[in-house]
Design a protein around this motif. Structure first.
Motif: not given
Lengths: 116, 112
Positions: A35, A37, A41-43, A45, A56, A58, A90, A105, A107-109, A112
């Motif tokens: 993912y 972000q 903060k828009f997450l 896929i 998948i 996208e 992510f 799901q 998620f990992g940390p 950045r």
């Protein structure tokens, strides 16, 4: 023990460089995701793999290429980095095919990425 | 196109002041609505999955409900540790896969 781990946590690089982000999960899950972000903060896929197979994909530039050497790992390679690639990436995983019901799901940390 | 809208964008509460977060959606063929909590600098953490209108789920001070057009996350007597961004996501079918679409989140701050 970490369930979904990503490396590196921070990545600062110049425009035009090529970089990779790695993800590993020790949950025994067979589906993994990437993912993005953005700063608001828009997450969103990007990719999903099930048992090393891409399921998948996208609308993502060809500069992004995921690779899954085995079902516990999903790496993301980015060529010719651009300023707009700056974001938090992510990794996530879940048990069961992405189309299955009732999967949760994990998620990992996050990694950045800052492109200068 | 599938749409997920969360409101409000930000919410400040006093400790003990109950409130609700909204997630409204426009999708074709809902295959689950998810709520996540995200703390600063961390990945989203799963809270609830709802599948059909009328369904409700609870966990400590949180309760999620679902109608055909929206979901609410009710927070009862919140504490400062409930401060986080709450994300809503809907999953729809696309070809042979299920695609999650996230809202932009509600940033919640609970003051002591």
């Amino acid at each position: 023990d970490t369930a979904v781990s990503q490396t590196p946590k921070y990545l600062v690089t110049q425009m035009g460089n090529d970089k990779s982000i790695k993800c590993e999960q020790n949950l025994g899950h067979d589906t993994m995701y990437w993912y993005k972000q953005d700063s608001k903060k828009f997450l969103k896929i990007m990719f999903s793999y099930n048992n090393k197979e891409l399921i998948i994909n996208e609308t993502v530039p060809n500069r992004f290429s995921p690779k899954s050497p085995d079902k516990a790992h999903l790496n993301l390679h980015i060529n010719s980095l651009e300023l707009g690639d700056s974001a938090v990436y992510f990794c996530a995983s879940n048990q069961g095919l992405a189309g299955g019901y009732q999967e949760t799901q994990y998620f990992g940390p996050g990694t950045r990425l800052l492109v200068l | 196109e599938d749409q997920v809208t969360q409101s409000p964008e930000a919410l400040r509460l006093q400790e003990g002041e109950s409130s609700s977060l909204n997630c409204s959606y426009t999708v074709s063929g809902l295959r689950g609505l998810f709520w996540y909590r995200q703390d600063p600098g961390k990945g989203p953490e799963f809270l609830f999955t709802l599948y059909s209108a009328g369904e409700e789920k609870e966990k400590e001070r949180l309760k999620a409900t679902l109608t055909k057009k929206e979901s609410f996350l009710h927070i009862t007597a919140p504490k400062p540790e409930d401060s986080a961004t709450y994300l809503c996501a809907v999953r729809t079918r696309s070809g042979g896969s299920y695609i999650p679409t996230f809202g932009r989140g509600t940033s919640l701050i609970v003051h002591p």
